[in-house]
Design a protein around this motif. Structure first.
Motif, PDB file in Angstrom:
ATOM      1  N   THR A  32       0.760  -1.186  -0.032  1.00 29.94           N
ATOM      2  CA  THR A  32      -0.141  -0.055  -0.256  1.00 29.94           C
ATOM      3  C   THR A  32       0.848   1.191   0.110  1.00 29.94           C
ATOM      4  O   THR A  32       2.159   1.222   0.489  1.00 29.94           O
ATOM      5  CB  THR A  32      -0.991   0.043   1.090  1.00 29.94           C
ATOM      6  OG1 THR A  32      -0.063   0.134   2.339  1.00 29.94           O
ATOM      7  CG2 THR A  32      -1.816  -1.073   1.496  1.00 29.94           C
ATOM      8  N   PRO A  33       0.477   2.374  -0.528  1.00 30.26           N
ATOM      9  CA  PRO A  33       1.163   3.716  -0.503  1.00 30.26           C
ATOM     10  C   PRO A  33       1.532   3.901   0.732  1.00 30.26           C
ATOM     11  O   PRO A  33       2.819   4.301   0.620  1.00 30.26           O
ATOM     12  CB  PRO A  33       0.116   4.704  -1.093  1.00 30.26           C
ATOM     13  CG  PRO A  33      -0.751   3.763  -1.931  1.00 30.26           C
ATOM     14  CD  PRO A  33      -0.975   2.503  -1.361  1.00 30.26           C
ATOM     15  N   THR A  34       0.914   3.789   1.760  1.00 32.26           N
ATOM     16  CA  THR A  34       1.392   4.373   3.139  1.00 32.26           C
ATOM     17  C   THR A  34       2.487   3.485   3.557  1.00 32.26           C
ATOM     18  O   THR A  34       3.494   4.108   4.153  1.00 32.26           O
ATOM     19  CB  THR A  34       0.156   4.321   4.150  1.00 32.26           C
ATOM     20  OG1 THR A  34      -0.422   2.948   3.881  1.00 32.26           O
ATOM     21  CG2 THR A  34      -0.513   5.323   4.286  1.00 32.26           C
ATOM     22  N   ARG A  35       2.597   2.035   3.505  1.00 28.48           N
ATOM     23  CA  ARG A  35       3.245   1.238   3.918  1.00 28.48           C
ATOM     24  C   ARG A  35       4.720   1.595   3.079  1.00 28.48           C
ATOM     25  O   ARG A  35       5.756   1.657   3.862  1.00 28.48           O
ATOM     26  CB  ARG A  35       2.912  -0.207   3.437  1.00 28.48           C
ATOM     27  CG  ARG A  35       3.900  -1.250   4.107  1.00 28.48           C
ATOM     28  CD  ARG A  35       3.248  -2.535   4.318  1.00 28.48           C
ATOM     29  NE  ARG A  35       4.227  -3.508   4.627  1.00 28.48           N
ATOM     30  CZ  ARG A  35       4.669  -3.757   5.906  1.00 28.48           C
ATOM     31  NH1 ARG A  35       4.122  -2.976   7.106  1.00 28.48           N
ATOM     32  NH2 ARG A  35       5.565  -4.803   6.163  1.00 28.48           N
ATOM     33  N   LEU A  36       4.751   1.765   1.936  1.00 29.36           N
ATOM     34  CA  LEU A  36       5.836   2.030   1.137  1.00 29.36           C
ATOM     35  C   LEU A  36       6.288   3.179   1.460  1.00 29.36           C
ATOM     36  O   LEU A  36       7.554   3.432   1.393  1.00 29.36           O
ATOM     37  CB  LEU A  36       5.574   2.142  -0.683  1.00 29.36           C
ATOM     38  CG  LEU A  36       4.970   0.763  -1.106  1.00 29.36           C
ATOM     39  CD1 LEU A  36       4.501   1.005  -2.581  1.00 29.36           C
ATOM     40  CD2 LEU A  36       6.162  -0.370  -1.175  1.00 29.36           C
TER      41      LEU A  36
END
Ligand SMILES: [Zn+2]
Ligand SMILES: [Zn+2]
Length: 312
Positions: free
Chosen positions: A302-306
């Motif tokens: 997910t974008p937040t994780r990345l």
């Protein structure tokens, strides 16, 4: 190198190593590693004007994809890291497809690779290119060790410590025990197919040679390059606690596994090539399996994780 790391504890974690490879098995490793290399060495003169047909090229490509994705999607992302859950029949099929790469039985492969992640580029890592230091000579020695030298070391990663989930699965244990059979099939089947398609004995010989031996050798070196080159050279956009790197030239041949820096930053991610333009064929196949309904619980990034994993 690692046998003396831990005394055998009576309590606490199980030891890293649980014995030495017996002589017969050691001999088999030598044959399995060196025979395909000899095949590749004679491949070039063999191909000079004769001995390589379009049938051989097609068969090599098919078997390369089958066994290569068997390593990347099956042995690596699924069995080692649990990036997704697979239906029972697919789980067994995945174990067999990875076994066709002649890189050892599934449980051994997974135990070695989990040990690699547990100790990446530190003492205990079965194949770190930094095992001998950072002087020029140590780096040459380290490259050889990480690429294929480690395969000849007789210490066996303790599957009871590193792969107890697979040891508990009778079907996977069966696939593991029949590794010799998958090895025979992966070498003989291309020959038989080549013979049948071209309806000639010569087609059988060249099919065995190209789509069997040479294909196994090329795939060996691509996989080993992820262990060696991808811990030495490349970009490090994510924060991993080791020297893992993204090495773009191998992205296609390695089916996306050379985006190795992201992989060490986020080992359970089903996709390794997460940045713009990073082709990841293995992730594509997992995506397709998901569309068919054969796999679920896929750990897509997910974008937040990345954003959190990005190196500062
Ligand atoms: Zn690695
Ligand atoms: Zn991994």
């Amino acid at each position: 190198m690692t046998a003396t790391l831990e005394p055998t504890p009576t309590k606490g974690p199980k030891p890293l190593i649980n014995g030495q490879r017996p002589g017969g098995l050691q001999f088999a490793v030598y044959v399995g590693v060196l025979l395909p290399i000899v095949a590749l060495a004679v491949a070039v003169p063999f191909a000079w004007g004769w001995g390589l047909s379009w049938v051989d090229v097609a068969l090599s490509a098919v078997f390369y994809c089958l066994s290569g994705l068997g390593i990347t999607v099956a042995f690596h992302r699924y069995f080692t890291h649990g990036s997704f859950k697979a239906q029972r029949w697919l789980r067994v099929a995945l174990a067999i497809s990875g076994s066709l790469a002649v890189q050892g039985p599934v449980i051994t492969w997974v135990a070695d690779h989990r040990r690699h992640h547990a100790f990446s580029d530190r003492d205990g890592d079965p194949h770190s290119p930094w095992a001998y230091g950072t002087s020029p000579l140590a780096i040459v020695k380290g490259f050889w060790h990480a690429h294929m030298g480690w395969l000849f070391e007789r210490d066996q990663s303790n599957a009871e410590r590193f792969a107890p989930d697979l040891l508990k699965d009778p079907a996977i244990k069966k696939v593991d025990q029949y590794f010799w059979l998958w090895t025979v099939i992966t070498l003989v089947a291309p020959g038989i197919l080549g013979g049948l398609i071209s309806w000639s004995w010569w087609g059988l010989v060249t099919g065995f040679f190209w789509a069997g031996l040479v294909r196994v050798c090329v795939l060996h070196h691509v996989t080993w390059s992820v262990n060696s080159i991808c811990h030495m050279i490349g970009e490090r956009p994510f924060s991993a606690r080791d020297r893992s790197a993204n090495f773009w030239p191998l992205a296609i041949l390695s089916f996306g596994e050379s985006w190795h820096n992201l992989h060490h930053a986020d080992p359970t991610s089903a996709r390794h090539g997460v940045q713009r333009g990073q082709i990841d064929i293995s992730a594509r196949l997992i995506w397709l399996f998901e569309k068919f309904g054969w796999v679920d619980n896929v750990r897509w990034p997910t974008p937040t994780r990345l954003a959190r994993l990005r190196a500062e």
